[in-house]
Write an enzyme that holds these catalytic residues in place. Structure first.
Site, mmCIF file in Angstrom:
data_model
loop_
_atom_site.group_PDB
_atom_site.id
_atom_site.type_symbol
_atom_site.label_atom_id
_atom_site.label_comp_id
_atom_site.label_asym_id
_atom_site.label_seq_id
_atom_site.Cartn_x
_atom_site.Cartn_y
_atom_site.Cartn_z
ATOM 1 N N GLN A 127 0.852 -1.266 -0.106
ATOM 2 C CA GLN A 127 0.045 0.075 0.033
ATOM 3 C C GLN A 127 0.681 1.169 0.199
ATOM 4 O O GLN A 127 0.362 2.263 -0.460
ATOM 5 C CB GLN A 127 -0.970 -0.100 1.189
ATOM 6 C CG GLN A 127 -2.368 -0.748 0.998
ATOM 7 C CD GLN A 127 -3.197 -0.876 2.086
ATOM 8 O OE1 GLN A 127 -3.184 0.006 3.035
ATOM 9 N NE2 GLN A 127 -4.267 -1.735 2.014
ATOM 10 N N TYR A 231 -12.120 -4.863 -8.494
ATOM 11 C CA TYR A 231 -12.111 -3.953 -9.717
ATOM 12 C C TYR A 231 -13.550 -4.095 -10.470
ATOM 13 O O TYR A 231 -14.180 -5.178 -10.153
ATOM 14 C CB TYR A 231 -11.120 -4.053 -10.882
ATOM 15 C CG TYR A 231 -9.730 -3.487 -10.404
ATOM 16 C CD1 TYR A 231 -9.708 -2.102 -10.322
ATOM 17 C CD2 TYR A 231 -8.746 -4.258 -10.058
ATOM 18 C CE1 TYR A 231 -8.424 -1.534 -10.073
ATOM 19 C CE2 TYR A 231 -7.357 -3.794 -9.581
ATOM 20 C CZ TYR A 231 -7.437 -2.439 -9.459
ATOM 21 O OH TYR A 231 -6.183 -1.706 -8.997
HETATM 22 P P1 NAD Z 1 -10.887 2.178 -10.613
HETATM 23 O O1 NAD Z 1 -10.099 3.481 -10.810
HETATM 24 O O2 NAD Z 1 -10.614 1.230 -11.585
HETATM 25 O O3 NAD Z 1 -12.532 2.476 -10.786
HETATM 26 C C1 NAD Z 1 -13.062 3.479 -10.018
HETATM 27 C C2 NAD Z 1 -14.549 2.881 -9.615
HETATM 28 O O4 NAD Z 1 -15.371 2.822 -10.805
HETATM 29 C C3 NAD Z 1 -14.542 1.546 -9.055
HETATM 30 O O5 NAD Z 1 -14.718 1.582 -7.744
HETATM 31 C C4 NAD Z 1 -15.275 0.834 -10.110
HETATM 32 O O6 NAD Z 1 -16.092 0.014 -9.384
HETATM 33 C C5 NAD Z 1 -16.413 1.933 -10.391
HETATM 34 N N1 NAD Z 1 -17.183 1.839 -11.915
HETATM 35 C C6 NAD Z 1 -16.664 0.762 -13.026
HETATM 36 N N2 NAD Z 1 -17.736 0.779 -13.709
HETATM 37 C C7 NAD Z 1 -18.812 1.621 -13.081
HETATM 38 C C8 NAD Z 1 -20.123 1.945 -13.622
HETATM 39 N N3 NAD Z 1 -20.519 1.403 -14.841
HETATM 40 N N4 NAD Z 1 -20.976 2.565 -13.014
HETATM 41 C C9 NAD Z 1 -20.378 2.941 -11.733
HETATM 42 N N5 NAD Z 1 -19.135 2.788 -11.223
HETATM 43 C C10 NAD Z 1 -18.390 2.225 -11.863
HETATM 44 O O7 NAD Z 1 -10.877 1.719 -9.222
HETATM 45 P P2 NAD Z 1 -9.692 2.039 -8.224
HETATM 46 O O8 NAD Z 1 -10.310 3.597 -7.300
HETATM 47 O O9 NAD Z 1 -8.394 2.095 -8.679
HETATM 48 O O10 NAD Z 1 -9.850 0.970 -7.052
HETATM 49 C C11 NAD Z 1 -10.917 0.146 -7.044
HETATM 50 C C12 NAD Z 1 -10.795 -1.126 -5.842
HETATM 51 O O11 NAD Z 1 -9.599 -1.515 -5.956
HETATM 52 C C13 NAD Z 1 -10.952 -0.355 -4.628
HETATM 53 O O12 NAD Z 1 -12.038 0.123 -3.984
HETATM 54 C C14 NAD Z 1 -10.187 -1.592 -3.727
HETATM 55 O O13 NAD Z 1 -11.139 -2.549 -3.647
HETATM 56 C C15 NAD Z 1 -9.243 -1.776 -4.673
HETATM 57 N N6 NAD Z 1 -8.002 -1.314 -4.331
HETATM 58 C C16 NAD Z 1 -7.280 -2.104 -3.187
HETATM 59 C C17 NAD Z 1 -6.136 -1.404 -2.836
HETATM 60 C C18 NAD Z 1 -5.242 -2.391 -1.963
HETATM 61 O O14 NAD Z 1 -5.517 -3.401 -1.417
HETATM 62 N N7 NAD Z 1 -3.979 -2.084 -1.807
HETATM 63 C C19 NAD Z 1 -5.580 -0.260 -3.232
HETATM 64 C C20 NAD Z 1 -6.473 0.581 -4.167
HETATM 65 C C21 NAD Z 1 -7.646 0.097 -4.565
#
Ligand code: NAD
Length: 381
Positions: A127, A231
């Site tokens: 992280q 994702y």
């Molecule tokens: P991202 O930038 O790929 O996507 C942003 C958001 O868009 C996501 O929450 C996705 O569900 C949403 N989305 C996609 N299609 C959609 C639609 N049609 N309508 C509405 N929303 C939609 O995602 P991100 O912010 O990089 O991260 C997503 C997830 O990854 C986090 O919430 C978490 O679960 C995980 N994550 C884990 C870690 C870790 O463990 N170190 C760190 C960061 C993120």
């Protein structure tokens, strides 16, 4: 070894990969630090400040590349930069290997080890190196600031002797890292915030931040975030229709719409259509954080701010973290130095590129005259 930070050559990029403070940490690992003259200037770090932190300043990019064992950058290396690099040298930066096949092939040809900060596995241990998250957090916050600046009305509701002011209504579409930051900033400015995501597991997070989850009645299970590594995957046509119908209902009520919806490896889904923009009130603002991937709003123009005929401002900037360059550089610089911490296990200034380490392996996209992307799945969750 010598870690060197280049002055970013990408137009408008104000961030820098090593700050005076991260340079101090890198020296504690036994490394020497060099920067190209003016590398931190646009982020507010003068050459003098770097020198006070023990950093050597060299006049040109060519000299820096010639001296450094590890070249640290924000944006992916350019073809010209890679051509100046030599076998055994390392470049660490955002790389986006899926979109930059030619650069990847060139890194292989040159024998350069390329570490992609965008490929750091999103596991707990990594992280502190998760530059996608640190930058998305800034983008989400800054999106709200840009929206507020263009809105020209209060976010918070007020009752004053001169009259009542209603709170602004904000809709955040996509509640990943950027979306949650946008929710947090909007709530703290006093707005009434609604948020939607295709991953139902984020409803609780949305509500715990003081926003309302936009609930969609849908019989079949939508999607299991766990099954897709956290994702989103593309929605079914039926789900998408329900989603768009809900947004059509919300469009005339919302003052601010912040869209952040992304699906890894694909163009952004179009979720805010022309007719929704046309149904919005004059003075409303849309900030499309997905602009770089084509945009969630049908009318977004990447890198532009436009005003529609019905008076809706649509912001498609793609440089939100760079608009807060000092702090973005501090956080990115920290992500980089944590990665270098793992690359320097004995803290003796010697880099050991351990391809058995899940995080190092995952982020290494070219190594030893080979393309090492995509990586095998990580062993540790
Ligand atoms: P991202 O930038 O790929 O996507 C942003 C958001 O868009 C996501 O929450 C996705 O569900 C949403 N989305 C996609 N299609 C959609 C639609 N049609 N309508 C509405 N929303 C939609 O995602 P991100 O912010 O990089 O991260 C997503 C997830 O990854 C986090 O919430 C978490 O679960 C995980 N994550 C884990 C870690 C870790 O463990 N170190 C760190 C960061 C993120």
């Amino acid at each position: 070894m010598k870690i060197g930070a280049l002055r970013e050559s990408y137009e408008g990029e104000a961030r820098v990969a090593v700050t005076p403070s991260s340079a101090t940490h890198l020296q504690k690992l036994g490394h020497e630090v060099v920067i190209e003259q003016g590398a931190g200037a646009r982020a507010g770090f003068s050459d003098e400040e770097y020198r006070r932190s023990g950093v050597t300043v060299v006049p040109t990019a060519a000299e820096l590349i010639g001296q450094a064992d590890v070249v640290a950058k924000v944006r992916q290396p350019t073809e010209a930069e890679l051509r100046q690099m030599r076998a055994g040298q390392t470049v660490i930066s955002f790389f986006y290997p899926a979109q930059n096949a030619e650069l990847l092939a060139l890194a292989k040809e040159q024998g350069v080890t390329a570490i992609a900060m965008d490929m750091v596995p999103r596991i707990s241990r990594a992280q502190k190196m998760d530059a996608l998250s640190s930058m998305a957090n800034i983008a989400g916050y800054r999106a709200v600031i840009e929206a507020a600046n263009n809105f020209g009305r209060f976010f918070t509701g007020q009752v004053t002797a001169a009259g009542k002011v209603p709170p602004a209504k904000v809709l955040v579409v996509g509640a990943g890292v950027a979306g949650l930051a946008a929710i947090g900033a909007s709530v703290s400015l006093g707005a009434q915030v609604h948020a939607f995501d295709v991953r139902p597991e984020v409803a609780e997070q949305i509500e715990s931040m003081g926003a309302e989850f936009v609930f969609l009645e849908f019989d079949q299970p939508v999607q299991d975030g766990a099954a897709t590594g956290g994702y989103a995957a593309p929605s079914s046509p039926e789900f998408r229709e329900k989603q768009l119908a809900k947004f059509r209902e919300l469009a005339p009520q919302m003052d601010i719409v912040i869209t952040t919806a992304l699906i890894p490896g694909r163009d952004a889904p179009v979720l805010w259509t022309r007719d929704m923009v046309e149904a919005m009130k004059p003075g409303s603002v849309i900030v499309d954080l997905a602009a770089e991937k084509g945009g969630n709003c049908e009318l977004t123009v990447p890198d532009e701010r436009i005003v529609t005929e019905n008076g809706v401002t649509i912001i498609g900037y793609t440089d939100f973290p760079s608009r807060m360059a000092a702090q973005a550089s501090e956080l990115y610089g920290n992500n980089i130095r944590h990665f270098l911490f793992d690359l320097t296990p004995k803290k003796d200034g010697v880099i050991a590129h351990n391809m058995e380490d899940d995080v190092i392996r995952g982020a290494t996209v070219a190594h030893d005259h080979d393309i090492t992307w995509p990586p095998p799945p990580p062993k540790v969750a």
